[in-house]
Design an enzyme around this catalytic site. Structure first.
Site, PDB file in Angstrom:
ATOM      1  N   TYR A  72       1.551   2.512 -17.102  1.00  0.00           N
ATOM      2  CA  TYR A  72       2.273   3.537 -17.860  1.00  0.00           C
ATOM      3  C   TYR A  72       2.523   3.092 -19.306  1.00  0.00           C
ATOM      4  CZ  TYR A  72       3.195   5.961 -13.434  1.00  0.00           C
ATOM      5  OH  TYR A  72       3.062   6.626 -12.242  1.00  0.00           O
TER       6      TYR A  72
ATOM      7  N   LYS B 152      -2.809  -4.014  -4.719  1.00  0.00           N
ATOM      8  CA  LYS B 152      -4.187  -3.586  -4.414  1.00  0.00           C
ATOM      9  C   LYS B 152      -5.089  -4.760  -4.789  1.00  0.00           C
ATOM     10  CE  LYS B 152      -7.203  -0.327  -3.316  1.00  0.00           C
ATOM     11  NZ  LYS B 152      -7.379   0.131  -1.921  1.00  0.00           N
TER      12      LYS B 152
ATOM     13  N   ASP C  79      -2.716   1.436  -0.148  1.00  0.00           N
ATOM     14  CA  ASP C  79      -3.168   2.550   0.702  1.00  0.00           C
ATOM     15  C   ASP C  79      -2.597   2.406   2.108  1.00  0.00           C
ATOM     16  OD1 ASP C  79      -4.717   0.286   0.538  1.00  0.00           O
ATOM     17  OD2 ASP C  79      -6.628   1.277   0.849  1.00  0.00           O
TER      18      ASP C  79
ATOM     19  N   ASP D 230       6.119   4.467  -8.210  1.00  0.00           N
ATOM     20  CA  ASP D 230       6.387   5.872  -8.517  1.00  0.00           C
ATOM     21  C   ASP D 230       5.973   6.731  -7.323  1.00  0.00           C
ATOM     22  OD1 ASP D 230       6.881   8.214  -9.806  1.00  0.00           O
ATOM     23  OD2 ASP D 230       5.330   8.011 -11.329  1.00  0.00           O
TER      24      ASP D 230
ATOM     25  N   ASP E 160       8.560   8.254  -4.046  1.00  0.00           N
ATOM     26  CA  ASP E 160       8.667   9.694  -3.775  1.00  0.00           C
ATOM     27  C   ASP E 160       8.276   9.998  -2.329  1.00  0.00           C
ATOM     28  OD1 ASP E 160       9.575  10.238  -6.277  1.00  0.00           O
ATOM     29  OD2 ASP E 160       8.152  11.862  -6.659  1.00  0.00           O
TER      30      ASP E 160
END
Ligand code: NAD
Length: 357
Positions: A137, A187, A219, A243, A247
């Site tokens: 980001y 990852k 994942d 993020d 959620d």
């Protein structure tokens, strides 16, 4: 000297839920000075920036910020610097609020509200610790460009070892106060930043041998969160994975209106850290101004403020118990009930919590 708390209610349902939370904060700690400031669309409407100088100087002299939420459909499509959300961007960046803590709890009696089977979420209590100021980001270059007549875009994912180390320490410390179980998500089969992440987390773990630490690929973590959410206690991960996963974890509770968050920075010492506390949800324009929003997330954010910025674990726990008892007694805001006439308003729910303090 009395501690000052900057109260920035913001837009939409922000003022409704923040005023309810600030009242509860003042009730348990009458010595604290709550001072209100403008941020978001409410400031832009007055011809000021999203985070006016006066608000910034209020935050500078405060022990913590109790934040509502910012955003309004009128500003959709404008550049970030002209949108209400810019206030939050500036606060996170300028106070280096790198550690975002999002507890996810399913209160007894609310199991049927989850999209998962009640047995899977009964007693659910986990925390996602998300790195908030680094990664893809913020990395540069970050741009859209045209090369040889072809449009392309680039985002850069970059982490430096000290950034990983400080968030890992926050997560290990938190795990120590809970079930001593940490899951680090990355990852590492594909990303170099993840290989660095895993190496640094393992090294930091040597200082926390009492905490068990497992590593999951993102994942798989996304899958396990809905397959067996009860497996998790503290989850630590980088900005973008956090993020998305936080959620995903949020919907396990059935209402975004119950989820608080804390964003902690580098200022202060453990228990006395400067931080920003806010509901996970946004300004909810669809229900704003009707006194129907659920104030739980804001009230629990105030509890987190007491714990992390005012070293007042006793009152934090007191508020959390009062919220739990309120739900156990059957109190529900509108999003949980089919018959609106049985729902409590924002203020009535907050009063029910206050009555149990
Ligand atoms: P939202 O979280 O505001 O609303 C999503 C849904 O959840 C809506 O149906 C809303 O009614 C419901 N909801 C949210 N909080 C609730 C509560 N306390 N009680 C009951 N129901 C609740 O998300 P959105 O609609 O995508 O965003 C609306 C605005 O909020 C946008 O401008 C967005 O940029 C902003 N936003 C701000 C923040 C923040 O300030 N931290 C976070 C997210 C979104």
């Amino acid at each position: 000297m009395a501690e000052t708390i900057a109260v920035l209610p913001g837009d939409g349902i922000g003022p409704e839920v923040t005023h309810a939370a600030a009242a509860i904060l003042r009730f348990v700690r009458p010595d604290v000075r709550c001072v209100e400031g403008l941020a978001g669309a409410v400031a832009l409407e007055r011809g000021l920036g999203a985070l006016p100088d006066e608000t910034r100087s209020l935050c500078d002299r405060s022990a913590a910020i109790l934040f509502g939420s910012v955003g309004h459909p009128d500003y959709d499509g404008k550049p970030l610097s002209e949108r209400p959300e810019f206030a939050l961007f500036l606060l996170r960046r300028d106070y280096e609020l790198f550690a975002n803590l999002r507890p996810v709890r399913v209160f007894p009696g609310l199991e049927d509200e989850s999209t998962l089977k009640p047995d899977l979420v009964r007693g659910l209590d986990l925390v996602v610790v998300r790195e908030l100021t680094g990664g893809i980001y913020y990395g540069t270059p970050k741009e859209q460009r045209c090369i040889d007549g072809v449009d392309e875009a680039v985002d850069t994912m970059i982490y430096r070892a000290p950034e990983v180390e400080r968030i890992a320490r926050v997560a290990f410390e938190l795990a120590r106060t809970r079930k001593k179980r940490l899951t680090s998500v990355d990852k590492q089969n594909i990303l170099e930043t993840s290989r660095l992440w895993r190496r640094v987390v393992e090294r930091v773990g040597l200082d926390y041998r009492d905490v068990s630490c497992e590593h999951l690929l993102v994942d798989n973590a996304a899958m396990q969160l809905v397959r067996r959410p009860g497996h998790f206690d503290v989850i630590v991960t980088e900005n973008m994975f956090g993020d998305i996963l936080s959620d995903e974890a949020a919907i396990l509770t059935g209402s975004i209106g119950t989820l608080p968050s804390a964003s902690l920075g580098t200022r202060g010492t453990p228990g006395k850290q400067f931080g920003l506390y806010e509901p996970v949800g946004g300004t909810a324009p669809d229900i704003a101004g009707r006194n129907v929003a659920n104030p739980t997330a804001a009230i629990l954010s105030a509890a987190m403020l007491l714990r992390h910025s005012l070293a007042d674990d006793a009152n934090a726990t007191r508020i959390e118990r009062a919220v739990e008892e309120t739900y156990a007694a059957g109190a529900r805001t509108a999003e949980f009930v089919h018959d609106a006439s049985t729902a409590l308003s924002t203020t009535a729910f907050a009063d029910a919590v206050a009555a149990r303090l």
